[in-house]
Scaffold this motif. Structure first.
Motif, PDB file in Angstrom:
ATOM      1  N   THR A 187       5.400   5.460  -8.679  1.00 23.86           N
ATOM      2  CA  THR A 187       5.295   5.915  -7.284  1.00 23.86           C
ATOM      3  C   THR A 187       3.896   5.629  -6.739  1.00 23.86           C
ATOM      4  N   ASN A 188       2.871   5.829  -7.564  1.00 27.39           N
ATOM      5  CA  ASN A 188       1.510   5.483  -7.119  1.00 27.39           C
ATOM      6  C   ASN A 188       1.443   4.004  -6.762  1.00 27.39           C
ATOM      7  N   ALA A 189       1.921   3.149  -7.680  1.00 25.13           N
ATOM      8  CA  ALA A 189       1.824   1.700  -7.471  1.00 25.13           C
ATOM      9  C   ALA A 189       2.522   1.320  -6.158  1.00 25.13           C
ATOM     10  N   ILE A 190       3.686   1.914  -5.909  1.00 25.76           N
ATOM     11  CA  ILE A 190       4.424   1.597  -4.679  1.00 25.76           C
ATOM     12  C   ILE A 190       3.643   2.087  -3.455  1.00 25.76           C
ATOM     13  N   HIS A 191       3.108   3.302  -3.560  1.00 26.24           N
ATOM     14  CA  HIS A 191       2.377   3.873  -2.429  1.00 26.24           C
ATOM     15  C   HIS A 191       1.119   3.107  -2.065  1.00 26.24           C
ATOM     16  N   TYR A 192       0.398   2.607  -3.086  1.00 27.61           N
ATOM     17  CA  TYR A 192      -0.882   1.967  -2.797  1.00 27.61           C
ATOM     18  C   TYR A 192      -0.762   0.463  -2.590  1.00 27.61           C
ATOM     19  N   THR A 193       0.463  -0.066  -2.671  1.00 27.53           N
ATOM     20  CA  THR A 193       0.661  -1.502  -2.459  1.00 27.53           C
ATOM     21  C   THR A 193       1.113  -1.737  -1.019  1.00 27.53           C
TER      22      THR A 193
ATOM     23  N   VAL B 201       1.748  -3.082 -13.082  1.00 28.69           N
ATOM     24  CA  VAL B 201       0.762  -3.913 -12.377  1.00 28.69           C
ATOM     25  C   VAL B 201       1.164  -3.989 -10.902  1.00 28.69           C
ATOM     26  N   ASP B 202       0.202  -3.698 -10.027  1.00 30.24           N
ATOM     27  CA  ASP B 202       0.552  -3.755  -8.601  1.00 30.24           C
ATOM     28  C   ASP B 202      -0.339  -4.733  -7.854  1.00 30.24           C
ATOM     29  N   THR B 203      -0.057  -4.909  -6.572  1.00 30.28           N
ATOM     30  CA  THR B 203      -0.891  -5.782  -5.737  1.00 30.28           C
ATOM     31  C   THR B 203      -1.534  -4.926  -4.638  1.00 30.28           C
TER      32      THR B 203
ATOM     33  N   ALA C  86      -7.823  16.330  -9.368  1.00 24.46           N
ATOM     34  CA  ALA C  86      -8.137  16.444  -7.941  1.00 24.46           C
ATOM     35  C   ALA C  86      -8.931  15.276  -7.367  1.00 24.46           C
ATOM     36  N   PHE C  87      -9.114  14.199  -8.185  1.00 26.90           N
ATOM     37  CA  PHE C  87      -9.821  13.056  -7.609  1.00 26.90           C
ATOM     38  C   PHE C  87      -8.867  12.249  -6.723  1.00 26.90           C
ATOM     39  N   ARG C  88      -9.323  11.940  -5.523  1.00 29.70           N
ATOM     40  CA  ARG C  88      -8.543  11.091  -4.624  1.00 29.70           C
ATOM     41  C   ARG C  88      -9.460  10.000  -4.108  1.00 29.70           C
ATOM     42  N   GLY C  89      -8.965   8.789  -4.183  1.00 35.37           N
ATOM     43  CA  GLY C  89      -9.793   7.658  -3.769  1.00 35.37           C
ATOM     44  C   GLY C  89      -9.925   7.563  -2.262  1.00 35.37           C
ATOM     45  N   GLU C  90     -10.788   6.634  -1.865  1.00 37.87           N
ATOM     46  CA  GLU C  90     -11.031   6.377  -0.449  1.00 37.87           C
ATOM     47  C   GLU C  90      -9.741   6.081   0.308  1.00 37.87           C
TER      48      GLU C  90
ATOM     49  N   ALA D 228      -6.756   7.050  -0.493  1.00 36.39           N
ATOM     50  CA  ALA D 228      -5.672   7.960  -0.886  1.00 36.39           C
ATOM     51  C   ALA D 228      -4.704   8.124   0.269  1.00 36.39           C
ATOM     52  N   ARG D 229      -3.459   8.402  -0.133  1.00 36.29           N
ATOM     53  CA  ARG D 229      -2.451   8.605   0.911  1.00 36.29           C
ATOM     54  C   ARG D 229      -2.841   9.794   1.766  1.00 36.29           C
ATOM     55  N   SER D 230      -2.445   9.740   3.017  1.00 33.39           N
ATOM     56  CA  SER D 230      -2.753  10.876   3.878  1.00 33.39           C
ATOM     57  C   SER D 230      -1.862  12.036   3.461  1.00 33.39           C
TER      58      SER D 230
ATOM     59  N   GLY E  25       2.373  12.230  -0.948  1.00 34.98           N
ATOM     60  CA  GLY E  25       1.018  12.641  -1.291  1.00 34.98           C
ATOM     61  C   GLY E  25       0.989  13.605  -2.454  1.00 34.98           C
ATOM     62  N   GLY E  26       0.221  13.255  -3.491  1.00 31.81           N
ATOM     63  CA  GLY E  26       0.263  14.068  -4.699  1.00 31.81           C
ATOM     64  C   GLY E  26      -0.946  14.978  -4.862  1.00 31.81           C
ATOM     65  N   GLY E  27      -1.900  14.913  -3.951  1.00 28.68           N
ATOM     66  CA  GLY E  27      -3.047  15.807  -4.033  1.00 28.68           C
ATOM     67  C   GLY E  27      -4.016  15.489  -5.142  1.00 28.68           C
ATOM     68  N   GLY E  28      -3.933  14.281  -5.691  1.00 29.89           N
ATOM     69  CA  GLY E  28      -4.913  13.890  -6.709  1.00 29.89           C
ATOM     70  C   GLY E  28      -4.643  14.448  -8.097  1.00 29.89           C
ATOM     71  N   LEU E  29      -3.399  14.922  -8.339  1.00 29.51           N
ATOM     72  CA  LEU E  29      -3.090  15.465  -9.664  1.00 29.51           C
ATOM     73  C   LEU E  29      -2.256  14.508 -10.506  1.00 29.51           C
ATOM     74  N   GLY E  30      -1.638  13.509  -9.837  1.00 28.66           N
ATOM     75  CA  GLY E  30      -0.681  12.626 -10.513  1.00 28.66           C
ATOM     76  C   GLY E  30      -1.227  11.947 -11.751  1.00 28.66           C
ATOM     77  N   LEU E  31      -2.409  11.348 -11.652  1.00 23.92           N
ATOM     78  CA  LEU E  31      -2.950  10.612 -12.796  1.00 23.92           C
ATOM     79  C   LEU E  31      -3.534  11.546 -13.850  1.00 23.92           C
ATOM     80  N   ALA E  32      -4.018  12.733 -13.428  1.00 23.62           N
ATOM     81  CA  ALA E  32      -4.496  13.706 -14.422  1.00 23.62           C
ATOM     82  C   ALA E  32      -3.311  14.142 -15.289  1.00 23.62           C
TER      83      ALA E  32
ATOM     84  N   GLY F 251      -4.878  -6.660  -7.581  1.00 26.40           N
ATOM     85  CA  GLY F 251      -4.435  -5.270  -7.617  1.00 26.40           C
ATOM     86  C   GLY F 251      -4.994  -4.555  -8.820  1.00 26.40           C
ATOM     87  N   CYS F 252      -4.194  -3.647  -9.382  1.00 26.50           N
ATOM     88  CA  CYS F 252      -4.677  -3.000 -10.601  1.00 26.50           C
ATOM     89  C   CYS F 252      -3.567  -2.868 -11.630  1.00 26.50           C
ATOM     90  N   ARG F 253      -3.997  -2.627 -12.867  1.00 23.73           N
ATOM     91  CA  ARG F 253      -3.045  -2.559 -13.977  1.00 23.73           C
ATOM     92  C   ARG F 253      -3.276  -1.265 -14.762  1.00 23.73           C
TER      93      ARG F 253
HETATM   94  P1  ADP Z   1      -3.025  10.852  -5.371  1.00 23.13           P
HETATM   95  O1  ADP Z   1      -2.240   9.589  -5.414  1.00 23.13           O
HETATM   96  O2  ADP Z   1      -2.235  12.036  -5.016  1.00 23.13           O
HETATM   97  O3  ADP Z   1      -4.279  10.726  -4.549  1.00 23.13           O
HETATM   98  P2  ADP Z   1      -3.465  10.412  -8.240  1.00 23.13           P
HETATM   99  O4  ADP Z   1      -4.059  11.306  -9.287  1.00 23.13           O
HETATM  100  O5  ADP Z   1      -2.085   9.934  -8.483  1.00 23.13           O
HETATM  101  O6  ADP Z   1      -3.587  11.183  -6.858  1.00 23.13           O
HETATM  102  O7  ADP Z   1      -4.424   9.152  -8.073  1.00 23.13           O
HETATM  103  C1  ADP Z   1      -5.835   9.335  -7.918  1.00 23.13           C
HETATM  104  C2  ADP Z   1      -6.434   8.206  -7.088  1.00 23.13           C
HETATM  105  O8  ADP Z   1      -6.350   6.960  -7.818  1.00 23.13           O
HETATM  106  C3  ADP Z   1      -5.710   7.924  -5.776  1.00 23.13           C
HETATM  107  O9  ADP Z   1      -6.196   8.754  -4.743  1.00 23.13           O
HETATM  108  C4  ADP Z   1      -5.987   6.441  -5.533  1.00 23.13           C
HETATM  109  O10 ADP Z   1      -7.274   6.288  -4.941  1.00 23.13           O
HETATM  110  C5  ADP Z   1      -6.086   5.873  -6.946  1.00 23.13           C
HETATM  111  N1  ADP Z   1      -4.823   5.224  -7.405  1.00 23.13           N
HETATM  112  C6  ADP Z   1      -3.904   5.771  -8.217  1.00 23.13           C
HETATM  113  N2  ADP Z   1      -2.916   4.898  -8.506  1.00 23.13           N
HETATM  114  C7  ADP Z   1      -3.215   3.764  -7.852  1.00 23.13           C
HETATM  115  C8  ADP Z   1      -2.586   2.478  -7.750  1.00 23.13           C
HETATM  116  N3  ADP Z   1      -1.456   2.176  -8.392  1.00 23.13           N
HETATM  117  N4  ADP Z   1      -3.194   1.536  -6.987  1.00 23.13           N
HETATM  118  C9  ADP Z   1      -4.341   1.814  -6.356  1.00 23.13           C
HETATM  119  N5  ADP Z   1      -4.992   2.994  -6.416  1.00 23.13           N
HETATM  120  C10 ADP Z   1      -4.439   3.966  -7.154  1.00 23.13           C
END
Ligand code: ADP
Length: 261
Positions: free
Chosen positions: A160-166, A188-190, A206-210, A212-214, A220-227, A248-250
């Motif tokens: 879901t992250n890969a789809i959202h950020y692509t 792997v995404d683009t 709780a880390f969210r990148g620049e 990050a989804r609104s 929107g997962g609030g920065g918990l998905g990858l933790a 993209g990223c892998r």
């Molecule tokens: P969220 O997506 O809710 O912000 P996550 O913990 O899932 O929180 O991800 C943390 C941050 O990592 C995101 O805010 C985003 O900046 C970056 N990120 C995560 N997955 C991807 C991805 N597949 N491609 C690009 N950036 C990503």
């Protein structure tokens, strides 16, 4: 010579202990910082939308919003926001289970072929709605030693992250393989790449990148998905890492393999 040697040995012990005490202090500082970050996160990501929900409910109740399309828009927004908050609370609960080591994992032989095809089927509508192509090879999937529901959750979060950020017309590709007794599963995404400064922090709570989804977005997962991903993978004896690819990223998950007789 003896006293010189003793002095050197004592000096080294004291230096080692000082380093050890520094390490403990540093770790305590990190734990405290992440606790504070989490409290700030809860207050921002739960309290702010709650205030918004209350304001919308009051506007409906007082008749401030009465025009039928505006009323139905408010209802829709209340439902979407409630759904998002429910997911946040579930994620928070999952994270606290991981941190408290309360996961009851049943490690079995999990054929990745089935897990991947189930995960793809469940994210296909999301990918289609965002015009993102999903790719995965037909066969060659290894079998891993893992806890099926937790590994399913890991894959769902990564996909879901890969789809959202692509961006639209991009691709999300899944692949896997095995080297000796370790299997790898890659998503792997683009997405255009994650800023280098953010890479080491993406798994932080709780880390969210620049980019990050609104919060308005339903995913929107609030920065918990990858933790959660990192916590679940580690609990299964594996590890997860991220790298930029250029376009993209892998994300790669490594787990022990199982040789099926
Ligand atoms: P969220 O997506 O809710 O912000 P996550 O913990 O899932 O929180 O991800 C943390 C941050 O990592 C995101 O805010 C985003 O900046 C970056 N990120 C995560 N997955 C991807 C991805 N597949 N491609 C690009 N950036 C990503």
């Amino acid at each position: 010579v003896v006293s010189l040697g003793l002095g050197w040995w004592l000096g080294r012990r004291i230096a080692q202990e000082a380093t050890w005490a520094d390490l403990v202090r540093e770790r305590e500082r990190q734990v405290e910082a992440s606790r504070r970050e989490l409290v700030a996160w809860v207050s921002h990501d739960l309290r702010t939308p709650l205030a918004g929900l209350r304001a919308m409910a009051e506007a409906l109740e007082d008749g401030v919003v009465a025009e039928p399309t505006a009323v139905s828009d408010y209802h829709r927004r209340i439902r979407l926001e409630t759904d998002r908050m429910s997911r946040l609370v579930e994620d928070l609960f999952e994270l606290s289970r991981i941190n408290a080591a309360e996961l009851h994992l049943t490690i079995t032989a999990v054929p990745l072929a089935e897990l991947v095809s189930d995960a793809i089927a469940s994210v296909a509508p999301l990918a289609a709605s965002r015009r993102v192509r999903l790719r995965a090879p037909e066969d060659g999937w290894p079998t891993v030693a893992a806890s099926e529901p937790e590994l399913g959750r890991v894959l769902a979060n990564l996909l879901t992250n890969a789809i959202h950020y692509t961006p639209p017309d991009g691709t999300v590709a899944l692949s896997a393989g095995a080297e000796r007794d370790t299997a790898w599963l890659a998503v792997v995404d683009t997405c255009g790449g994650i800023p280098e400064a953010e890479l080491p922090r993406v798994f932080d709570v709780a880390f969210r990148g620049e980019r990050a989804r609104s919060p308005q977005e339903t995913g929107g997962g609030g920065g918990l998905g990858l933790a959660i991903v990192q916590g679940l993978v580690t609990a299964q004896g594996g590890r997860v890492e991220v790298a930029n690819t250029g376009s993209g990223c892998r994300f790669v998950v490594r787990l022990p393999t199982v040789t099926v007789p």
